[in-house]
Design a protein around this motif. Structure first.
Motif, PDB file in Angstrom:
ATOM      1  N   LYS A 212      82.665  49.899  68.123  1.00  0.00           N
ATOM      2  CA  LYS A 212      82.601  51.247  67.563  1.00  0.00           C
ATOM      3  C   LYS A 212      81.175  51.788  67.556  1.00  0.00           C
ATOM      4  N   MET A 213      80.184  50.907  67.361  1.00  0.00           N
ATOM      5  CA  MET A 213      78.796  51.335  67.295  1.00  0.00           C
ATOM      6  C   MET A 213      78.259  51.813  68.650  1.00  0.00           C
ATOM      7  N   ASP A 214      79.007  51.551  69.711  1.00  0.00           N
ATOM      8  CA  ASP A 214      78.580  51.989  71.041  1.00  0.00           C
ATOM      9  C   ASP A 214      78.985  53.433  71.341  1.00  0.00           C
ATOM     10  N   SER A 215      79.674  54.069  70.435  1.00  0.00           N
ATOM     11  CA  SER A 215      80.006  55.489  70.612  1.00  0.00           C
ATOM     12  C   SER A 215      78.721  56.312  70.648  1.00  0.00           C
ATOM     13  N   GLY A 216      78.684  57.332  71.508  1.00  0.00           N
ATOM     14  CA  GLY A 216      77.501  58.181  71.575  1.00  0.00           C
ATOM     15  C   GLY A 216      77.443  58.942  72.882  1.00  0.00           C
ATOM     16  N   GLU A 217      76.319  59.675  73.087  1.00  0.00           N
ATOM     17  CA  GLU A 217      76.114  60.448  74.308  1.00  0.00           C
ATOM     18  C   GLU A 217      75.246  59.640  75.270  1.00  0.00           C
ATOM     19  N   TYR A 218      75.745  59.471  76.489  1.00  0.00           N
ATOM     20  CA  TYR A 218      75.055  58.659  77.489  1.00  0.00           C
ATOM     21  C   TYR A 218      74.636  59.519  78.682  1.00  0.00           C
TER      22      TYR A 218
ATOM     23  N   GLU B 232      72.572  57.595  93.233  1.00  0.00           N
ATOM     24  CA  GLU B 232      71.819  58.673  93.870  1.00  0.00           C
ATOM     25  C   GLU B 232      71.469  58.205  95.273  1.00  0.00           C
ATOM     26  N   LYS B 233      71.546  59.102  96.279  1.00  0.00           N
ATOM     27  CA  LYS B 233      71.431  58.670  97.677  1.00  0.00           C
ATOM     28  C   LYS B 233      70.283  59.315  98.450  1.00  0.00           C
ATOM     29  N   GLU B 234      69.421  60.076  97.812  1.00  0.00           N
ATOM     30  CA  GLU B 234      68.389  60.785  98.555  1.00  0.00           C
ATOM     31  C   GLU B 234      66.979  60.236  98.361  1.00  0.00           C
ATOM     32  N   GLY B 235      66.716  59.574  97.272  1.00  0.00           N
ATOM     33  CA  GLY B 235      65.369  59.125  96.959  1.00  0.00           C
ATOM     34  C   GLY B 235      64.827  58.088  97.923  1.00  0.00           C
ATOM     35  N   ASN B 236      63.533  58.196  98.243  1.00  0.00           N
ATOM     36  CA  ASN B 236      62.818  57.205  99.051  1.00  0.00           C
ATOM     37  C   ASN B 236      61.390  57.088  98.515  1.00  0.00           C
ATOM     38  N   PRO B 237      61.008  55.901  98.033  1.00  0.00           N
ATOM     39  CA  PRO B 237      61.766  54.646  98.020  1.00  0.00           C
ATOM     40  C   PRO B 237      62.973  54.703  97.082  1.00  0.00           C
ATOM     41  N   ALA B 238      63.880  53.725  97.279  1.00  0.00           N
ATOM     42  CA  ALA B 238      65.103  53.692  96.473  1.00  0.00           C
ATOM     43  C   ALA B 238      64.758  53.683  94.990  1.00  0.00           C
ATOM     44  N   PRO B 239      65.397  54.537  94.202  1.00  0.00           N
ATOM     45  CA  PRO B 239      65.038  54.639  92.780  1.00  0.00           C
ATOM     46  C   PRO B 239      65.610  53.495  91.959  1.00  0.00           C
ATOM     47  N   GLU B 240      65.056  53.342  90.762  1.00  0.00           N
ATOM     48  CA  GLU B 240      65.675  52.472  89.781  1.00  0.00           C
ATOM     49  C   GLU B 240      66.365  53.357  88.749  1.00  0.00           C
ATOM     50  N   TYR B 241      67.371  52.806  88.091  1.00  0.00           N
ATOM     51  CA  TYR B 241      68.213  53.587  87.183  1.00  0.00           C
ATOM     52  C   TYR B 241      68.053  53.085  85.750  1.00  0.00           C
ATOM     53  N   ILE B 242      67.848  54.030  84.830  1.00  0.00           N
ATOM     54  CA  ILE B 242      67.714  53.707  83.411  1.00  0.00           C
ATOM     55  C   ILE B 242      68.764  54.497  82.630  1.00  0.00           C
ATOM     56  N   TRP B 243      69.539  53.784  81.807  1.00  0.00           N
ATOM     57  CA  TRP B 243      70.538  54.436  80.970  1.00  0.00           C
ATOM     58  C   TRP B 243      69.964  54.746  79.588  1.00  0.00           C
ATOM     59  N   PHE B 244      70.393  55.892  79.036  1.00  0.00           N
ATOM     60  CA  PHE B 244      69.963  56.327  77.711  1.00  0.00           C
ATOM     61  C   PHE B 244      71.198  56.566  76.839  1.00  0.00           C
ATOM     62  N   LYS B 245      71.068  56.248  75.566  1.00  0.00           N
ATOM     63  CA  LYS B 245      72.127  56.527  74.582  1.00  0.00           C
ATOM     64  C   LYS B 245      71.520  57.358  73.465  1.00  0.00           C
ATOM     65  N   ASP B 246      72.081  58.555  73.283  1.00  0.00           N
ATOM     66  CA  ASP B 246      71.580  59.480  72.258  1.00  0.00           C
ATOM     67  C   ASP B 246      70.069  59.704  72.390  1.00  0.00           C
ATOM     68  N   GLY B 247      69.608  59.793  73.650  1.00  0.00           N
ATOM     69  CA  GLY B 247      68.207  60.090  73.924  1.00  0.00           C
ATOM     70  C   GLY B 247      67.271  58.902  73.902  1.00  0.00           C
ATOM     71  N   THR B 248      67.767  57.694  73.655  1.00  0.00           N
ATOM     72  CA  THR B 248      66.935  56.495  73.588  1.00  0.00           C
ATOM     73  C   THR B 248      67.258  55.563  74.743  1.00  0.00           C
ATOM     74  N   SER B 249      66.191  55.078  75.412  1.00  0.00           N
ATOM     75  CA  SER B 249      66.383  54.187  76.556  1.00  0.00           C
ATOM     76  C   SER B 249      67.034  52.879  76.117  1.00  0.00           C
ATOM     77  N   LEU B 250      67.964  52.387  76.920  1.00  0.00           N
ATOM     78  CA  LEU B 250      68.610  51.104  76.652  1.00  0.00           C
ATOM     79  C   LEU B 250      67.928  49.963  77.387  1.00  0.00           C
ATOM     80  N   LEU B 251      66.816  50.274  78.070  1.00  0.00           N
ATOM     81  CA  LEU B 251      66.064  49.235  78.780  1.00  0.00           C
ATOM     82  C   LEU B 251      65.134  48.534  77.807  1.00  0.00           C
ATOM     83  N   GLY B 252      65.222  47.220  77.738  1.00  0.00           N
ATOM     84  CA  GLY B 252      64.372  46.469  76.828  1.00  0.00           C
ATOM     85  C   GLY B 252      64.905  46.515  75.414  1.00  0.00           C
TER      86      GLY B 252
END
Length: 295
Positions: free
Chosen positions: A220-226, A172-192
């Motif tokens: 195979k267990m990594d299949s899902g919606e991201y 993403e190129k518009e945010g100020n301050p620069a954003p941080e990015y969090i990935w989700f799998k099947d609606g659950t955060s993969l952070l932590g």
């Protein structure tokens, strides 16, 4: 160019002409002479004051001109600095698009609807006659416009093979301050470490600064919606979810298929050899020749 800037560039020239010690001595003598010269000619200038103002985009901001003395005879100018100097307030009137979305409050500017393009350095210059002569005062304001992230662009493959290295990207190129990015799998955060660790795989690495999610050996267990979410102090946005399917390479099935193909080829080869030994091809050839001679 302001008096202070002219002093600075002249001083830099003096320093470059001598050694460090001599340059400092020359700089001191120059400012002493310059101060005496301006007093003798009835002109004085105050040092710059610097302010920092942060405001969220589309809200209002006040750029304050904090000069110590203001009179009715004072002359005010506001300028925006950068690659070039543009006038904001000149000859008692706002300039450019500030006419429609800003107003003057005393010597200050109230911007009613700040945009990201307003970010930058502003300077107010106030000059007024005094008993000692003309007095110039300057004040500098640094305006920072805080912008919420836009919808990030996400790259998620639709199908990958188990055991391969896979990288998902989010930017993403518009945010100020620069954003941080969090990935989700099947609606659950993969952070932590999520509760139960159902979506935590020790083989992946998520970089919240660059927005990448890398699987060193996907399974195979990594299949899902991201989907990815970009967030900063102003707000957060996310990209639409995309499904990634991890297919397992069936080695036994491939071997079985190769064996079947090899068996079919071998069977065909043996059938041809058997027919040739029995003279099937020779009898067919002779029969075809006799038919041709009768004609």
């Amino acid at each position: 160019m302001s008096v202070l800037l002219r002093k600075y560039f002249k001083a830099q020239t003096i320093i470059k002409k001598g050694s460090d010690v001599c340059g400092m001595l020359a700089l001191l003598l120059y400012f002493m002479w310059d101060e005496l010269y301006h007093k003798a000619n009835g002109f004085s200038a105050s040092k710059d004051h610097r302010q920092e103002v942060s405001v969220i985009e589309y809200q209002e901001a006040i750029l304050a001109c904090k000069t110590p003395k203001k009179t009715t005879s004072s002359r005010l100018e506001w300028k925006k600095l950068g690659q070039g100097v543009s006038l904001v307030y000149y000859q008692q009137a706002l300039q450019g698009d500030f006419k429609d979305r800003a107003e003057m409050i005393d010597f200050n500017i109230r911007i009613k609807n700040v945009t990201r393009h307003d970010a930058g350095e502003y300077r107010c210059e106030v000059s007024a006659p005094t008993e000692q002569g003309q007095n110039l005062q300057e004040d500098t304001v640094m305006l920072e416009v805080l912008v919420a992230p836009a919808v990030p662009s996400c790259e998620v493959p639709t199908s990958v093979m188990s055991g391969s290295v896979v990288e998902l990207r989010c930017q993403e190129k518009e945010g100020n301050p620069a954003p941080e990015y969090i990935w989700f799998k099947d609606g659950t955060s993969l952070l932590g470490n999520p509760k139960g660790g159902a979506h935590r795989n020790s083989s992946y690495t998520m970089n919240t600064k660059s927005g990448t999610l890398q699987f060193n050996m996907i399974s195979k267990m990594d299949s899902g919606e991201y989907y990815c979410e970009a967030r900063n102090s102003v707000g957060h946005r996310r990209c639409p979810g995309k499904r990634m399917q991890v297919d397992v390479l069936n080695i036994s099935g491939i071997i079985a298929a190769v064996v079947v193909v090899a068996f079919v080829i071998s069977a065909c080869g043996l059938s041809i050899c058997y027919a040739q030994r029995k003279g099937y091809f020779s009898s067919k050839l002779n029969s075809s020749s006799q038919t041709h001679d009768s004609f």
